[in-house]
Structures are given as structure tokens and as C-alpha cells.
Design a protein around this motif. Structure first.
Motif, PDB file in Angstrom:
ATOM      1  N   ALA A 172     -66.959 -32.733  47.459  1.00  0.00           N
ATOM      2  CA  ALA A 172     -67.245 -32.814  46.067  1.00  0.00           C
ATOM      3  C   ALA A 172     -66.101 -32.061  45.389  1.00  0.00           C
ATOM      4  O   ALA A 172     -65.479 -32.738  44.625  1.00  0.00           O
ATOM      5  CB  ALA A 172     -68.463 -32.391  45.829  1.00  0.00           C
ATOM      6  N   SER A 173     -65.710 -31.154  45.944  1.00  0.00           N
ATOM      7  CA  SER A 173     -64.663 -30.348  45.330  1.00  0.00           C
ATOM      8  C   SER A 173     -64.149 -29.125  46.263  1.00  0.00           C
ATOM      9  O   SER A 173     -65.211 -28.466  46.934  1.00  0.00           O
ATOM     10  CB  SER A 173     -65.082 -29.474  43.994  1.00  0.00           C
ATOM     11  OG  SER A 173     -63.975 -29.049  43.281  1.00  0.00           O
ATOM     12  N   PHE A 174     -62.795 -28.802  46.361  1.00  0.00           N
ATOM     13  CA  PHE A 174     -62.408 -27.858  46.960  1.00  0.00           C
ATOM     14  C   PHE A 174     -62.282 -26.596  46.279  1.00  0.00           C
ATOM     15  O   PHE A 174     -61.042 -26.362  45.637  1.00  0.00           O
ATOM     16  CB  PHE A 174     -61.007 -28.097  47.950  1.00  0.00           C
ATOM     17  CG  PHE A 174     -61.097 -29.033  48.782  1.00  0.00           C
ATOM     18  CD1 PHE A 174     -61.321 -28.803  50.061  1.00  0.00           C
ATOM     19  CD2 PHE A 174     -61.001 -30.415  48.627  1.00  0.00           C
ATOM     20  CE1 PHE A 174     -61.543 -29.669  51.183  1.00  0.00           C
ATOM     21  CE2 PHE A 174     -61.035 -31.456  49.394  1.00  0.00           C
ATOM     22  CZ  PHE A 174     -61.468 -31.173  50.973  1.00  0.00           C
ATOM     23  N   GLY A 175     -63.383 -25.798  46.292  1.00  0.00           N
ATOM     24  CA  GLY A 175     -63.119 -24.305  45.481  1.00  0.00           C
ATOM     25  C   GLY A 175     -63.705 -24.676  44.169  1.00  0.00           C
ATOM     26  O   GLY A 175     -63.294 -23.732  43.295  1.00  0.00           O
ATOM     27  N   GLU A 176     -65.053 -25.246  43.997  1.00  0.00           N
ATOM     28  CA  GLU A 176     -65.660 -25.200  42.609  1.00  0.00           C
ATOM     29  C   GLU A 176     -66.293 -23.971  42.412  1.00  0.00           C
ATOM     30  O   GLU A 176     -66.780 -23.341  43.207  1.00  0.00           O
ATOM     31  CB  GLU A 176     -66.476 -26.459  42.317  1.00  0.00           C
ATOM     32  CG  GLU A 176     -66.949 -26.524  41.045  1.00  0.00           C
ATOM     33  CD  GLU A 176     -68.049 -27.955  41.062  1.00  0.00           C
ATOM     34  OE1 GLU A 176     -68.279 -28.394  40.140  1.00  0.00           O
ATOM     35  OE2 GLU A 176     -68.471 -28.438  42.157  1.00  0.00           O
ATOM     36  N   ALA A 177     -66.664 -23.731  41.143  1.00  0.00           N
ATOM     37  CA  ALA A 177     -67.534 -22.559  40.554  1.00  0.00           C
ATOM     38  C   ALA A 177     -66.927 -21.140  41.102  1.00  0.00           C
ATOM     39  O   ALA A 177     -67.621 -20.490  41.594  1.00  0.00           O
ATOM     40  CB  ALA A 177     -68.897 -22.886  41.119  1.00  0.00           C
ATOM     41  N   GLY A 178     -65.743 -21.028  40.908  1.00  0.00           N
ATOM     42  CA  GLY A 178     -65.030 -19.603  41.043  1.00  0.00           C
ATOM     43  C   GLY A 178     -64.894 -19.483  42.667  1.00  0.00           C
ATOM     44  O   GLY A 178     -64.212 -18.124  42.954  1.00  0.00           O
ATOM     45  N   GLY A 179     -65.175 -20.318  43.426  1.00  0.00           N
ATOM     46  CA  GLY A 179     -64.690 -20.067  44.759  1.00  0.00           C
ATOM     47  C   GLY A 179     -63.484 -20.542  45.295  1.00  0.00           C
ATOM     48  O   GLY A 179     -63.017 -21.408  44.658  1.00  0.00           O
ATOM     49  N   SER A 180     -62.930 -19.877  46.417  1.00  0.00           N
ATOM     50  CA  SER A 180     -61.467 -20.398  46.717  1.00  0.00           C
ATOM     51  C   SER A 180     -61.762 -21.453  47.797  1.00  0.00           C
ATOM     52  O   SER A 180     -62.627 -21.505  48.522  1.00  0.00           O
ATOM     53  CB  SER A 180     -60.897 -19.339  47.703  1.00  0.00           C
ATOM     54  OG  SER A 180     -59.643 -19.730  48.278  1.00  0.00           O
ATOM     55  N   GLY A 181     -60.807 -22.600  47.604  1.00  0.00           N
ATOM     56  CA  GLY A 181     -60.733 -23.886  48.489  1.00  0.00           C
ATOM     57  C   GLY A 181     -60.032 -23.706  49.561  1.00  0.00           C
ATOM     58  O   GLY A 181     -59.829 -24.518  50.402  1.00  0.00           O
ATOM     59  N   MET A 182     -59.367 -22.375  49.840  1.00  0.00           N
ATOM     60  CA  MET A 182     -58.146 -22.285  50.971  1.00  0.00           C
ATOM     61  C   MET A 182     -58.828 -22.445  52.336  1.00  0.00           C
ATOM     62  O   MET A 182     -58.260 -23.209  53.048  1.00  0.00           O
ATOM     63  CB  MET A 182     -57.680 -21.051  50.933  1.00  0.00           C
ATOM     64  CG  MET A 182     -56.717 -20.713  49.669  1.00  0.00           C
ATOM     65  SD  MET A 182     -55.384 -21.719  49.510  1.00  0.00           S
ATOM     66  CE  MET A 182     -54.327 -20.325  50.599  1.00  0.00           C
ATOM     67  N   GLY A 183     -60.065 -21.961  52.517  1.00  0.00           N
ATOM     68  CA  GLY A 183     -60.493 -22.134  53.739  1.00  0.00           C
ATOM     69  C   GLY A 183     -61.118 -23.422  54.285  1.00  0.00           C
ATOM     70  O   GLY A 183     -60.917 -24.164  55.142  1.00  0.00           O
ATOM     71  N   ALA A 184     -61.796 -24.211  53.227  1.00  0.00           N
ATOM     72  CA  ALA A 184     -62.231 -25.394  53.515  1.00  0.00           C
ATOM     73  C   ALA A 184     -61.094 -26.538  53.408  1.00  0.00           C
ATOM     74  O   ALA A 184     -61.249 -27.362  54.394  1.00  0.00           O
ATOM     75  CB  ALA A 184     -62.979 -25.835  52.283  1.00  0.00           C
ATOM     76  N   PHE A 185     -60.047 -26.335  52.679  1.00  0.00           N
ATOM     77  CA  PHE A 185     -58.941 -27.321  52.978  1.00  0.00           C
ATOM     78  C   PHE A 185     -58.136 -27.175  54.287  1.00  0.00           C
ATOM     79  O   PHE A 185     -57.604 -27.820  54.865  1.00  0.00           O
ATOM     80  CB  PHE A 185     -57.907 -27.192  51.640  1.00  0.00           C
ATOM     81  CG  PHE A 185     -56.973 -28.183  51.720  1.00  0.00           C
ATOM     82  CD1 PHE A 185     -57.192 -29.573  51.142  1.00  0.00           C
ATOM     83  CD2 PHE A 185     -55.591 -27.778  52.077  1.00  0.00           C
ATOM     84  CE1 PHE A 185     -56.352 -30.442  51.312  1.00  0.00           C
ATOM     85  CE2 PHE A 185     -54.648 -29.053  51.919  1.00  0.00           C
ATOM     86  CZ  PHE A 185     -54.969 -30.391  51.576  1.00  0.00           C
ATOM     87  N   LEU A 186     -58.096 -25.775  54.670  1.00  0.00           N
ATOM     88  CA  LEU A 186     -57.654 -25.393  55.909  1.00  0.00           C
ATOM     89  C   LEU A 186     -58.240 -26.256  57.181  1.00  0.00           C
ATOM     90  O   LEU A 186     -57.624 -26.921  57.800  1.00  0.00           O
ATOM     91  CB  LEU A 186     -57.750 -24.264  56.402  1.00  0.00           C
ATOM     92  CG  LEU A 186     -57.252 -23.763  57.710  1.00  0.00           C
ATOM     93  CD1 LEU A 186     -55.650 -23.792  58.070  1.00  0.00           C
ATOM     94  CD2 LEU A 186     -57.263 -22.097  57.759  1.00  0.00           C
ATOM     95  N   LEU A 187     -59.466 -26.279  57.172  1.00  0.00           N
ATOM     96  CA  LEU A 187     -60.270 -27.121  58.017  1.00  0.00           C
ATOM     97  C   LEU A 187     -59.926 -28.722  58.065  1.00  0.00           C
ATOM     98  O   LEU A 187     -59.805 -29.334  58.925  1.00  0.00           O
ATOM     99  CB  LEU A 187     -61.759 -26.785  57.984  1.00  0.00           C
ATOM    100  CG  LEU A 187     -62.657 -27.324  58.955  1.00  0.00           C
ATOM    101  CD1 LEU A 187     -62.271 -27.087  60.222  1.00  0.00           C
ATOM    102  CD2 LEU A 187     -64.001 -26.915  58.826  1.00  0.00           C
ATOM    103  N   ALA A 188     -60.009 -29.069  56.697  1.00  0.00           N
ATOM    104  CA  ALA A 188     -59.903 -30.412  56.361  1.00  0.00           C
ATOM    105  C   ALA A 188     -58.568 -31.001  56.902  1.00  0.00           C
ATOM    106  O   ALA A 188     -58.252 -32.165  57.215  1.00  0.00           O
ATOM    107  CB  ALA A 188     -59.929 -30.717  54.769  1.00  0.00           C
TER     108      ALA A 188
END
Length: 754
Positions: A172-188
Motif C-alpha cells: 500500500a505504501s513503502f514506509g508510511e507513518a514514519g517507518g522506513s521503506g528501505m527494507g520492504a523495497f529491498l525485498l520487493a
């Protein structure tokens, strides 16, 4: 007896051979004759009960097998599931709502099985908050598994005409609500297609490490921290003694975060097929809206979850089979042509049950299969225990096969959490899992005496803990090696300080590039809250029989001679730590002393410095163990001890999974409830006399654990980063309040979530 083949069966006499049947019947006759009538009754009752259990297990396996459609998409619902090394089955996990957990080794093994399963036509990863993915090493291991799936499917399509299978990632979003999206996008980036909801945000904005320091608060309540560390990079107590990062701590954290970010960006660029320099520019401009992200080729498109699912269309034959199988329960709309979807946890359970039930078919007593005498025959042959373990849980992270007595095998022992000496009583102050050294020592001693266990793999995911407990486990590792049983360590997200102390005794150490390790150092001390109590009108007095009876008391300051005594104790433990690392790694003591000083390293840095032997995951560690023990590649791998998930945890997990696409909301609600309860506990600590007095009283009642609970509760609602940092500070406070020398890495614990 030869090793098991690819199907998990065990070579031996033919299941219907006369010699096998005669030997089994002879054993049965001896047992009946010796036991008499009473023994016969017990034998009969046991046989009936065992047969019922066997029938139920086989029925469940067959039922689950039928529930897997002829073609499906394997879903990795990582917006709902928490990836862990070992499932936390403690009561506090239920309180926090942490019931949606999947073990990393099982997830990796499931992807491997799916690559060979012609029914699997694709893999879709649904990504959510960074807390679900764990640390960088976990993401790297999952990423390797997805890349392995793609490579295996491509090879199978070419070699045997296996139906092709695609991979996709959605968030839905990579890193919404103050969280980093780096780890999720690395896996993606390991998937062929990456999609995001049109209203989402691509949070590629780099990494940040933040810590909390409570020295100012301690000064306000007249509490005095007294700690001794070896050496300057050992900073676990800095949260209590400093008001910010020291120069050494900032230097170490800068090197760690820089190397972690470099690893992530390099893999992302390769996965997305973009230049590394262009990706750096995108990160500098991040977070990115969908338009700029598409223009930079970081996304393949924007879509909602159902639209990504619709891209995997079912064949007409599969739709007809589904309708026939479901009968009156069929509710699919005519225009809905999406392929059947099987969540990861369901696929794991289905394939493991099938493997466990199938393992019995190749047993020498297979001619008794399905009869009331089967469990008794297995018991007389000393194999019932392994059989029951295979029915209840997987018998290994890599192969699911029956490990019968007499067959050489590799045992995998998972150590996850803070290292402690003795069991930890559950309560709101407990943060995460713990490694009970007394229990681990018993487990390793069992493996030492088991003649079938030829090698041991220790999977370590720990920032350290008690020096005494770490030494107890290290000693058992050296005993295994002395007995000729190789020990290989597989490091998870973090294996630092006490975690590395244990690893140093192994024959070989394997870590992911993003593992956090090292932190070779020691810390000890206490927080004196005597003046805090006096400030609110509470006085203490004591009668002692020896000069140092109050050495670890939180109500008195250390006298000069006591400070010298604690310093000597810390030096002794530190020298012992250095010596064990030098001997275990076969390095000069002077070199180890230079590498130590409490400094934390990434797995890649540690490999370059010789503190780690190989970069890789659990698979690589198991292969290495088999090579050292001179076992064949298909030698059995068993989990020791087989983990039993309590019925209540299983029930809650099934209910959460049954929620379908809304299952993630239930997990989030449970976690929110847990945080609210922790906050309530903290409020109880600080109520009455004001925050300062309340914290002081809490600390006086139990070291400084009341203050730890208050710290965690006060910052529980501060967003992902604030919550993680607060919990790590709370953990450090609890450990250091014991007064015992600690091998604990604050930096490694802080960076355990990317």
C-alpha cells in the motif's frame, strides 16, 4: 542404514520382506510374554491410542492436500505475518498480539518446495511495516530465497516443461507513518514486478539510528549511574550515563549504518536494473510520490491489491475443478477469474503434514502401516519419538523427513533473544524472547550423547546478555567439538557480544552481509537510587555481615575499594572473552584486542576482518556442517528440540489467518492492545507522587525495572522508530540493573530492524 532419498524415505529392507516381518513379530512376542496380562492391556491401549493419533494425522494431511488447488499463487502476506527465527509462544506474546509469526527457515524451505511444485504458478509478496520483516539479515535471506525461486523455476521450465511462474511485490505504501521503506523495497526488488497503491509513498529516504538517553532524568530524580565498560565502543550503559552519543559510539554507528545502506542500495539497483548513482539521487530526493518513482523505474506500476491478484488469471479447467470441489459452498462471482491464492503459512502447514505422513511409507515396519500394531512396532524399534515429532512439527528447516534411529543427522538448535541464566518470569517488563542458558546446556548435552547426531548448527539471533550464561553455552559448544561433532554457527539479524562469545567456540561461523555482530566487550555496574528515595521521604537502613554485602545494592554508592573490585571483575571477564575469541578463531591475542573494544560490525565487515568465515544463510551453514562431518548432501536435518506451539497460540493464529485480507488488522489491533497495557503498567508506576518520585520508587523496588517499564510505556505511541528505540533502552536498563557483568550490544539491538 543409508541416508534418506529425495522423497524423504529411508532405505532399508523392503516393507513387505519376510525377514523384516519376522523380526518385528519376534519383538512383539517378547514384549507381550515379558509384560504378562497387565502389560498386554497397556500395550493394547497404547496401540489403539497410537493408531487413532496416526489416523488423525494422516486424515489431516490428506484433507490439507485436497485443499491445495491444481494451480495457485503462493502469497507471502508479510503485511500480516512477522518473520522470526523462532516463534514466541510466551503468554506475553499473546498479550502483545504477536500470534501471526512465521519462522524464517520454514519460509525459505517453503519457497524452495514451491519452485518444484508445478501447481504453484507465481509468488506475490505483500509488504507492510518494517517491524514485520525483522532486520537486514532476515530480508537478505528472504530475498535470496525469492531469487532462488525465480532461478529454479526458469531452469525447470527449460528442462522439464514446468509451467512458468511469475513473482510480484505489492505494498500500500513503502514506509508510511514514519517507518522506513528501505527494507520492504529491498525485498520487493527481488521480484519481477513491483507495484504500489496509487495513493502510496515510496519511502526511500535512507537509514537513521536514534537512541534515547535518560541521564538528565536520572539527575532530576537524584539517581546515580555507576558503570564500568571494556572498552570505549561498549556503550550499552550510555543510555543511562550520557546525554547523547559519545565520539566512539557515533563513529561506530556511522560505519554500521553506512555499510548497511550501501548493501541495500547495491542490491536494489541490481534488482531494478538502474544505475547505482541514479538510485542514490532518488534516495536523496525521497520519499517519492508514485509519479517520480515510476519515472525513475523504481516501480512497474500503481495498482490496488485486487488488481495485482487479477493479473494472475486462473484457467477454465481450474475454475471448473474449484466449483466441483466446493459444491454448494462455491461463492466465486462469474467475473472473478483470479487464480486461487494460498497464504505462506497455510502452504507451510500443508506441505509439512504431507512430508511427515509420507515419511512413514518407507519405514522397515511399513507392512504394519495402518494397523493397531504400527505404533508398538515403532516403539520397540526405538523410533516412535522421531515419528511423533515428524507428525507434529517439521523435522528440519531444509528437509522434512523422518530421522530414524541409526541414521546420521545434523541437529539445528535455534537461540533467539537475550541470553539469561535461568528462566525469565513473564510480565509487562519482559521485552521479547530470552535464551535460557540452563535449558540450552541441557539440549546440547543431549546432542552430545546422541550417537546419531554427527554435527550441530547453532542459529543465533541475539544481542547478547549475561556473561555467565554466555560462558555456560560456550563451554557446551567446546564439549561438542572435543567429542568430534562439528559445530557451525548461523547468525541471524544480530549475533553480538554474548552472541558472538558463543559463536567464537564453533568450528565455522556463517553470517549474512547485514548481520550485526562483534561487540567483543563487557559492562557492569548499577544505578544508585538511595538519594531518590530520600527526596520523597523514604529512608533505608541495613545490617550487613561483611564489608561488601551492599556491593550490588541499588541504595548505596560504591566506595573506592568497591569500585576497584568491580573494575578488576570486569577486566577478568573481558580478558577471558578475548582469550576465548583468540583460541576459537585461531588469531593472536593482540589482533583480537585491536578488533574488540566493544565495536560492532556488519557481517560483511566481520568477514573481511576474519571474525566470520562465510557469508550466507542457514542453508549455507547446514551444508558446511555436513561437509565438516563428512555426511552426504541428503543427510537428515532435524530441529532440536522440536518446537511445540501451544494450542491457544495455534487457535489465535488460525483465527487471524482466517480473516483473509483483513487478517493483518487483527494482528495490528492485538499489538496496539499490548502497547496500551504496557502504557497502563507504566502509568501505574509513575502515579501518585509525580513522574520522578514514581520512577524512583519503581527502581528501588526492583533494581531499575520500574523505570524501564515507564520508559517503554511513555514512548509506546511515538511511532515505529521511537517505539523501537525506547524498547531497546528499556531492555538495556533491565539487563544492567542486575549488577552482573553483561555482554550486551546496544548498537546491534538498535539496528536490528532496518
Amino acid at each position: 542404514m543409508s541416508a534418506a532419498g529425495p522423497t524423504g524415505s529411508v532405505a532399508g529392507p523392503a516393507s513387505g520382506s519376510p525377514s523384516s516381518a519376522w523380526a518385528t513379530m519376534a519383538e512383539l512376542g517378547k514384549a507381550v510374554k515379558k509384560g504378562g496380562g497387565r502389560g498386554l492391556a497397556l500395550v493394547g491401549a497404547g496401540a489403539v491410542a497410537g493408531s487413532v493419533a496416526m489416523a488423525v494425522a494422516r486424515y489431516q494431511a490428506a484433507k490439507v492436500d485436497r485443499s491445495l488447488p491444481s494451480e495457485f499463487v503462493l502469497e507471502l502476506p508479510l503485511d500480516r505475518l512477522h518473520v522470526v527465527d523462532a516463534v514466541d509462544t510466551s503468554p506475553l506474546a499473546l498479550l502483545r498480539g504477536d500470534t501471526n509469526q512465521v519462522e524464517l527457515p520454514k519460509a525459505v524451505a517453503a519457497l524452495r518446495r514451491a519452485a518444484a511444485d508445478p501447481r504453484c504458478r507465481g509468488v506475490v509478496a505483500y509488504l507492510g511495516g518494517r517491524e514485520n520483516l525483522g532486520g537486514l539479515a532476515t530480508v537478505q535471506e528472504l530475498r535470496e530465497a525469492i531469487c532462488g525461486f525465480r532461478a529454479a523455476v526458469a531452469a525447470a521450465v527449460t528442462a522439464s516443461g514446468r509451467p512458468p511462474a511469475r513473482t510480484a511485490a505489492w505494498a500500500a505504501s513503502f514506509g508510511e507513518a514514519g517507518g522506513s521503506g528501505m527494507g520492504a523495497f529491498l525485498l520487493a526488488s527481488a521480484c519481477e514486478g513491483v507495484h504500489m497503491q496509487p495513493s502510496g509513498l515510496l519511502g526511500l529516504s535512507g537509514l537513521e539510528s536514534r537512541a534515547f538517553f535518560v541521564r538528565g532524568l536520572l539527575d532530576r530524580i537524584a539517581a546515580e549511574p555507576e558503570f564500568f565498560a571494556r572498552e570505549e565502543f561498549k556503550s550499552a550503559a550510555n543510555t543511562l550515563t550520557e546525554r547523547g552519543f559519545t565520539a566512539a559510539q557515533r563513529e561506530n554507528l556511522g560505519a554500521l549504518v553506512g555499510d548497511m545502506a550501501e548493501q541495500m542500495l547495491t542490491c536494489m539497483a541490481g534488482g531494478r536494473g538502474v544505475e547505482l548513482a541514479a538510485l542514490r539521487e532518488a534516495v536523496a530526493a525521497g520519499p517519492l510520490l508514485p509519479g517520480p518513482a515510476l519515472a525513475r523505474r523504481l516501480l512497474d506500476g500503481t495498482a490496488y491489491r485486487d488488481e495485482v491478484q487479477a493479473a494472475f488469471a486462473a484457467s477454465e479447467q481450474a475454475l471448473k475443478e474449484e466449483k466441483a470441489r466446493q459444491g454448494r459452498r462455491h461463492r466465486r462471482r462469474k467475473e472473478d477469474t483470479r487464480m486461487a491464492r494460498v497464504p505462506l503459512d497455510r502452504y507451510i502447514r500443508a506441505t509439512e503434514l504431507q512430508a511427515a505422513a509420507g515419511a512413514w511409507r518407507g519405514h522397515p515396519a511399513g507392512w504394519l502401516a495402518g494397523t493397531p500394531l504400527e505404533p508398538l512396532a515403532l516403539a520397540l524399534r526405538g523410533r516412535l519419538q522421531d515419528g511423533v515429532a515428524a507428525q507434529r512439527s517439521p523435522v528440519g528447516p531444509l528437509e522434512n523427513r523422518l530421522a530414524v534411529a541409526g541414521q546420521p543427522k545434523v541437529a539445528v538448535v535455534t537461540l533467539a533473544g537475550t541470553i539469561v541464566q535461568g528462566p525469565v518470569q513473564p510480565g509487562p517488563q519482559q521485552q521479547g524472547q530470552s535464551i535460557d542458558a540452563s535449558k540450552v546446556v541441557g539440549q546440547l548435552a543431549t546432542l552430545l550423547e546422541d550417537p546419531d547426531v554427527k554435527a550441530v548448527v547453532l542459529r543465533i539471533n541475539s544481542p547478547g546478555g549475561s556473561a555467565l550464561a554466555s560462558d555456560s553455552i560456550h563451554h557446551e559448544v567446546t564439549r561438542l567439538r572435543a567429542a568430534g561433532k562439528p559445530v557451525v554457527v548461523s547468525m541471524g539479524d544480530v549475533a553480538a557480544s554474548g552472541g558472538y562469545y558463543i559463536a567464537a567456540g564453533a568450528d565455522r561461523v556463517v553470517a549474512q552481509p547485514g548481520t550485526l555482530t562483534g561487540s567483543i566487550g563487557v559492562i557492569a555496574g548499577k544505578v544508585n537510587v538511595g538519594r531518590t528515595l530520600e527526596s520523597v521521604g523514604v529512608n533505608t537502613d541495613a545490617v550487613a555481615t561483611a564489608p561488601n554485602a551492599d556491593l550490588l545494592s541499588p541504595f548505596s554508592s560504591l566506595r573506592p575499594e568497591q569500585r576497584a573490585q568491580v573494575e578488576a571483575m570486569v577486566d577478568s571477564v573481558y580478558d577471558d572473552f578475548l582469550g576465548k575469541v583468540a583460541r576459537g578463531r585461531n588469531r593472536p591475542l593482540s589482533e583480537v584486542r585491536q578488533l574488540a573494544k566493544g565495536r560492532v560490525y556488519t557481517g560483511r565487515q566481520a568477514h573481511e576482518l576474519g571474525l566470520v568465515d562465510e557469508l550466507g544463510g542457514l542453508d549455507a551453514a547446514v551444508r558446511s556442517a555436513k561437509q565438516l562431518a563428512r555426511l552426504p548432501e541428503d543427510a537428515a536435518v532435524v530441529e532440536h528440540p522440536p518446537r511445540r506451539i501451544p494450542f491457544l497460540v495455534q487457535l489465535l493464529r488460525r483465527q487471524a489467518m482466517g480473516g483473509g485480507e483483513g487478517g493483518g488488522e487483527g494482528g495490528a489491533g492485538g499489538a496496539s492492545l499490548g502497547r496500551e497495557l504496557l502504557g497502563a503498567a507504566a502509568s501505574a508506576v509513575v502515579a501518585g507522587s509525580g513522574a520522578g518520585a514514581g520512577m524512583g520508587l519503581g527502581a528501588g523496588a526492583g533494581g531499575v525495572q520500574g523505570m524501564a517499564a515507564a520508559l517503554a510505556g511513555a514512548l509506546a505511541a511515538g511511532g515505529p522508530q521511537a517505539r523501537a528505540a525506547a524498547l531497546q533502552a528499556s531492555q538495556a536498563v533491565q539487563l544492567l540493573s542486575s549488577g552482573e557483568p553483561q555482554m550486551y550490544s546496544m548498537e546491534a539491538a538498535m539496528l536490528a530492524s532496518v
